[in-house]
Motif scaffolding. Structure first.
Motif, PDB file in Angstrom:
ATOM      1  N   ASP A  69       0.834  -1.210   0.000  1.00  0.00           N
ATOM      2  CA  ASP A  69       0.000   0.000   0.000  1.00  0.00           C
ATOM      3  C   ASP A  69       0.867   1.257   0.000  1.00  0.00           C
ATOM      4  O   ASP A  69       0.563   2.243  -0.671  1.00  0.00           O
ATOM      5  CB  ASP A  69      -0.928   0.026   1.222  1.00  0.00           C
ATOM      6  CG  ASP A  69      -2.077  -0.956   1.100  1.00  0.00           C
ATOM      7  OD1 ASP A  69      -2.327  -1.454  -0.014  1.00  0.00           O
ATOM      8  OD2 ASP A  69      -2.725  -1.227   2.128  1.00  0.00           O
ATOM      9  N   VAL A  70       1.950   1.222   0.777  1.00  0.00           N
ATOM     10  CA  VAL A  70       2.862   2.372   0.834  1.00  0.00           C
ATOM     11  C   VAL A  70       3.508   2.591  -0.534  1.00  0.00           C
ATOM     12  O   VAL A  70       3.588   3.722  -1.029  1.00  0.00           O
ATOM     13  CB  VAL A  70       3.956   2.156   1.904  1.00  0.00           C
ATOM     14  CG1 VAL A  70       4.990   3.277   1.840  1.00  0.00           C
ATOM     15  CG2 VAL A  70       3.333   2.102   3.285  1.00  0.00           C
ATOM     16  N   LEU A  71       3.960   1.521  -1.157  1.00  0.00           N
ATOM     17  CA  LEU A  71       4.585   1.645  -2.474  1.00  0.00           C
ATOM     18  C   LEU A  71       3.583   2.148  -3.505  1.00  0.00           C
ATOM     19  O   LEU A  71       3.923   2.956  -4.377  1.00  0.00           O
ATOM     20  CB  LEU A  71       5.156   0.293  -2.921  1.00  0.00           C
ATOM     21  CG  LEU A  71       6.231  -0.332  -2.024  1.00  0.00           C
ATOM     22  CD1 LEU A  71       6.803  -1.581  -2.684  1.00  0.00           C
ATOM     23  CD2 LEU A  71       7.337   0.655  -1.722  1.00  0.00           C
ATOM     24  N   HIS A  72       2.347   1.683  -3.388  1.00  0.00           N
ATOM     25  CA  HIS A  72       1.309   2.058  -4.354  1.00  0.00           C
ATOM     26  C   HIS A  72       0.869   3.500  -4.158  1.00  0.00           C
ATOM     27  O   HIS A  72       0.912   4.312  -5.097  1.00  0.00           O
ATOM     28  CB  HIS A  72       0.118   1.114  -4.210  1.00  0.00           C
ATOM     29  CG  HIS A  72      -0.946   1.311  -5.242  1.00  0.00           C
ATOM     30  ND1 HIS A  72      -1.844   2.359  -5.191  1.00  0.00           N
ATOM     31  CD2 HIS A  72      -1.268   0.599  -6.342  1.00  0.00           C
ATOM     32  CE1 HIS A  72      -2.669   2.287  -6.217  1.00  0.00           C
ATOM     33  NE2 HIS A  72      -2.341   1.232  -6.937  1.00  0.00           N
ATOM     34  N   THR A  73       0.439   3.843  -2.948  1.00  0.00           N
ATOM     35  CA  THR A  73      -0.138   5.166  -2.720  1.00  0.00           C
ATOM     36  C   THR A  73       0.908   6.230  -2.415  1.00  0.00           C
ATOM     37  O   THR A  73       0.723   7.406  -2.724  1.00  0.00           O
ATOM     38  CB  THR A  73      -1.162   5.132  -1.569  1.00  0.00           C
ATOM     39  OG1 THR A  73      -0.507   4.718  -0.364  1.00  0.00           O
ATOM     40  CG2 THR A  73      -2.287   4.168  -1.875  1.00  0.00           C
ATOM     41  N   GLY A  74       2.024   5.820  -1.799  1.00  0.00           N
ATOM     42  CA  GLY A  74       3.039   6.788  -1.412  1.00  0.00           C
ATOM     43  C   GLY A  74       4.100   7.029  -2.460  1.00  0.00           C
ATOM     44  O   GLY A  74       4.656   8.128  -2.554  1.00  0.00           O
ATOM     45  N   LEU A  75       4.392   6.003  -3.287  1.00  0.00           N
ATOM     46  CA  LEU A  75       5.465   6.138  -4.266  1.00  0.00           C
ATOM     47  C   LEU A  75       5.013   5.851  -5.697  1.00  0.00           C
ATOM     48  O   LEU A  75       5.842   5.765  -6.606  1.00  0.00           O
ATOM     49  CB  LEU A  75       6.632   5.215  -3.878  1.00  0.00           C
ATOM     50  CG  LEU A  75       7.425   5.692  -2.649  1.00  0.00           C
ATOM     51  CD1 LEU A  75       8.344   4.590  -2.134  1.00  0.00           C
ATOM     52  CD2 LEU A  75       8.232   6.938  -2.983  1.00  0.00           C
ATOM     53  N   GLY A  76       3.710   5.678  -5.890  1.00  0.00           N
ATOM     54  CA  GLY A  76       3.170   5.557  -7.240  1.00  0.00           C
ATOM     55  C   GLY A  76       3.558   4.305  -7.987  1.00  0.00           C
ATOM     56  O   GLY A  76       3.524   4.276  -9.225  1.00  0.00           O
ATOM     57  N   GLU A 196      14.694   0.349 -16.586  1.00  0.00           N
ATOM     58  CA  GLU A 196      13.338  -0.170 -16.455  1.00  0.00           C
ATOM     59  C   GLU A 196      12.783  -0.626 -17.805  1.00  0.00           C
ATOM     60  O   GLU A 196      11.590  -0.561 -18.056  1.00  0.00           O
ATOM     61  CB  GLU A 196      12.427   0.885 -15.827  1.00  0.00           C
ATOM     62  CG  GLU A 196      12.764   1.163 -14.371  1.00  0.00           C
ATOM     63  CD  GLU A 196      11.747   2.071 -13.695  1.00  0.00           C
ATOM     64  OE1 GLU A 196      10.932   1.561 -12.905  1.00  0.00           O
ATOM     65  OE2 GLU A 196      11.773   3.296 -13.974  1.00  0.00           O
ATOM     66  N   SER A 197      13.660  -1.126 -18.651  1.00  0.00           N
ATOM     67  CA  SER A 197      13.257  -1.560 -19.988  1.00  0.00           C
ATOM     68  C   SER A 197      12.353  -2.783 -19.969  1.00  0.00           C
ATOM     69  O   SER A 197      11.635  -3.048 -20.935  1.00  0.00           O
ATOM     70  CB  SER A 197      14.491  -1.853 -20.839  1.00  0.00           C
ATOM     71  OG  SER A 197      15.346  -2.793 -20.196  1.00  0.00           O
ATOM     72  N   LEU A 198      12.341  -3.526 -18.871  1.00  0.00           N
ATOM     73  CA  LEU A 198      11.530  -4.743 -18.794  1.00  0.00           C
ATOM     74  C   LEU A 198      10.413  -4.649 -17.759  1.00  0.00           C
ATOM     75  O   LEU A 198       9.790  -5.651 -17.432  1.00  0.00           O
ATOM     76  CB  LEU A 198      12.419  -5.952 -18.477  1.00  0.00           C
ATOM     77  CG  LEU A 198      13.444  -6.307 -19.564  1.00  0.00           C
ATOM     78  CD1 LEU A 198      14.379  -7.391 -19.080  1.00  0.00           C
ATOM     79  CD2 LEU A 198      12.733  -6.749 -20.841  1.00  0.00           C
ATOM     80  N   GLY A 199      10.134  -3.463 -17.263  1.00  0.00           N
ATOM     81  CA  GLY A 199       9.054  -3.292 -16.302  1.00  0.00           C
ATOM     82  C   GLY A 199       9.361  -2.203 -15.303  1.00  0.00           C
ATOM     83  O   GLY A 199      10.526  -1.984 -14.956  1.00  0.00           O
ATOM     84  N   TYR A 200       8.324  -1.513 -14.835  1.00  0.00           N
ATOM     85  CA  TYR A 200       8.507  -0.393 -13.917  1.00  0.00           C
ATOM     86  C   TYR A 200       8.636  -0.891 -12.487  1.00  0.00           C
ATOM     87  O   TYR A 200       7.654  -1.294 -11.871  1.00  0.00           O
ATOM     88  CB  TYR A 200       7.348   0.591 -14.049  1.00  0.00           C
ATOM     89  CG  TYR A 200       7.278   1.225 -15.416  1.00  0.00           C
ATOM     90  CD1 TYR A 200       8.272   2.109 -15.834  1.00  0.00           C
ATOM     91  CD2 TYR A 200       6.251   0.929 -16.298  1.00  0.00           C
ATOM     92  CE1 TYR A 200       8.236   2.684 -17.101  1.00  0.00           C
ATOM     93  CE2 TYR A 200       6.201   1.505 -17.570  1.00  0.00           C
ATOM     94  CZ  TYR A 200       7.200   2.370 -17.958  1.00  0.00           C
ATOM     95  OH  TYR A 200       7.171   2.925 -19.205  1.00  0.00           O
ATOM     96  N   CYS A 201       9.847  -0.856 -11.977  1.00  0.00           N
ATOM     97  CA  CYS A 201      10.109  -1.381 -10.630  1.00  0.00           C
ATOM     98  C   CYS A 201      10.658  -0.315  -9.690  1.00  0.00           C
ATOM     99  O   CYS A 201      11.010  -0.621  -8.543  1.00  0.00           O
ATOM    100  CB  CYS A 201      11.077  -2.554 -10.703  1.00  0.00           C
ATOM    101  SG  CYS A 201      12.661  -2.157 -11.495  1.00  0.00           S
ATOM    102  N   LEU A 202      10.738   0.942 -10.158  1.00  0.00           N
ATOM    103  CA  LEU A 202      11.230   2.042  -9.339  1.00  0.00           C
ATOM    104  C   LEU A 202      10.228   3.183  -9.370  1.00  0.00           C
ATOM    105  O   LEU A 202       9.536   3.374 -10.372  1.00  0.00           O
ATOM    106  CB  LEU A 202      12.574   2.539  -9.876  1.00  0.00           C
ATOM    107  CG  LEU A 202      13.779   1.611  -9.676  1.00  0.00           C
ATOM    108  CD1 LEU A 202      14.900   1.987 -10.641  1.00  0.00           C
ATOM    109  CD2 LEU A 202      14.269   1.671  -8.230  1.00  0.00           C
ATOM    110  N   PRO A 203      10.146   3.966  -8.299  1.00  0.00           N
ATOM    111  CA  PRO A 203       9.224   5.108  -8.313  1.00  0.00           C
ATOM    112  C   PRO A 203       9.760   6.219  -9.204  1.00  0.00           C
ATOM    113  O   PRO A 203      10.983   6.387  -9.330  1.00  0.00           O
ATOM    114  CB  PRO A 203       9.187   5.550  -6.847  1.00  0.00           C
ATOM    115  CG  PRO A 203      10.509   5.116  -6.295  1.00  0.00           C
ATOM    116  CD  PRO A 203      10.849   3.831  -7.002  1.00  0.00           C
ATOM    117  N   GLU A 204       8.862   6.979  -9.817  1.00  0.00           N
ATOM    118  CA  GLU A 204       9.283   8.118 -10.613  1.00  0.00           C
ATOM    119  C   GLU A 204       9.677   9.265  -9.689  1.00  0.00           C
ATOM    120  O   GLU A 204       9.229   9.353  -8.545  1.00  0.00           O
ATOM    121  CB  GLU A 204       8.147   8.547 -11.545  1.00  0.00           C
ATOM    122  CG  GLU A 204       7.810   7.484 -12.598  1.00  0.00           C
ATOM    123  CD  GLU A 204       6.758   7.961 -13.578  1.00  0.00           C
ATOM    124  OE1 GLU A 204       6.345   9.131 -13.494  1.00  0.00           O
ATOM    125  OE2 GLU A 204       6.355   7.157 -14.442  1.00  0.00           O
TER     126      GLU A 204
END
Length: 222
Positions: A69-76, A196-204
């Motif tokens: 939830d933190v990664l989703h709502t806090g770091l997009g 991140e060429s193979l998937g978004y694994c870091l926050p923008e």
């Protein structure tokens, strides 16, 4: 971030929490980019998350679902498929809980991680089978998951196959048919956008700035 984390802690609760875990934080700090005072603020966020659990498993654990939830709502970080890979990359285990140490190291990586840390982390996210290299089939699976969400085209499979061919030609530097860590690292150091060429694994970056502005507004003054 969810308003469920916004409520102020009882001062005595926070004091007890700090006293109980302060010595542990001194060890955790060594594996982060935080000062001790900064780490304390991160751990207070951890405590607020923990308070959402009616029956926390232990005082140094939070549930994986709350961490996500933190990664989703806090770091997009909203890609549910990649979130599974992220959890594996962060703690290499199958426990339904996240430790204080894992939480602190993850937030340190996302907020202040250097390029070498990010490369190692991203490669682990993509290495679905833990083989130490990325096969064509692995790349196909990752890219198909990503493109399927962005397109309704019936020709997604062909498009993915073409992209995988392009990526292999670009990143398989030793021409052995797979992308090993050395290949991946060198390509990213040369062209950082490939991380991140193979998937978004870091926050923008905007999400990182928003997180800092909300939870650590005084860090620039420290």
């Amino acid at each position: 971030m969810s308003t469920s984390l916004d409520s102020a802690l009882d001062p005595m609760e926070e004091i007890r929490f700090r006293k109980k875990h302060g010595s542990m934080w001194m060890e955790i700090q060594k594996d982060t980019h935080f000062t001790f005072d900064e780490l304390e603020k991160i751990m207070v966020i951890f405590f607020k998350i923990q308070k959402r659990d009616e029956k926390p498993a232990a005082s140094d654990l939070i549930s994986r679902s709350h961490f996500r939830d933190v990664l989703h709502t806090g770091l997009g970080m909203t890609d549910s498929y990649m979130m599974e890979r992220v959890m594996v990359a962060l703690d290499r285990g199958t426990s339904p809980y996240v430790t204080m140490a894992t939480f602190a190291k993850a937030i340190s990586l996302y907020l202040r991680g250097d390029i070498e840390e990010r490369i190692a982390y991203a490669f682990t996210c993509y290495d679905l089978l833990g083989e130490g290299h990325l096969r064509r089939e692995t790349m196909y699976q990752l890219m198909k998951k990503s493109l399927a969400k962005a397109s309704r085209d019936d020709d997604v499979e062909e498009a993915v196959k073409e992209l995988v061919d392009i990526m292999l030609k670009r990143m398989d530097l030793d021409h052995d048919g797979v992308i090993n860590f050395t290949d991946f690292r060198q390509c990213v150091l040369t062209t950082p956008s490939l991380i991140e060429s193979l998937g978004y694994c870091l926050p923008e970056r905007p999400a990182v700035y928003a997180f800092l502005g909300t939870w650590c507004p005084d860090w620039g003054k420290m």
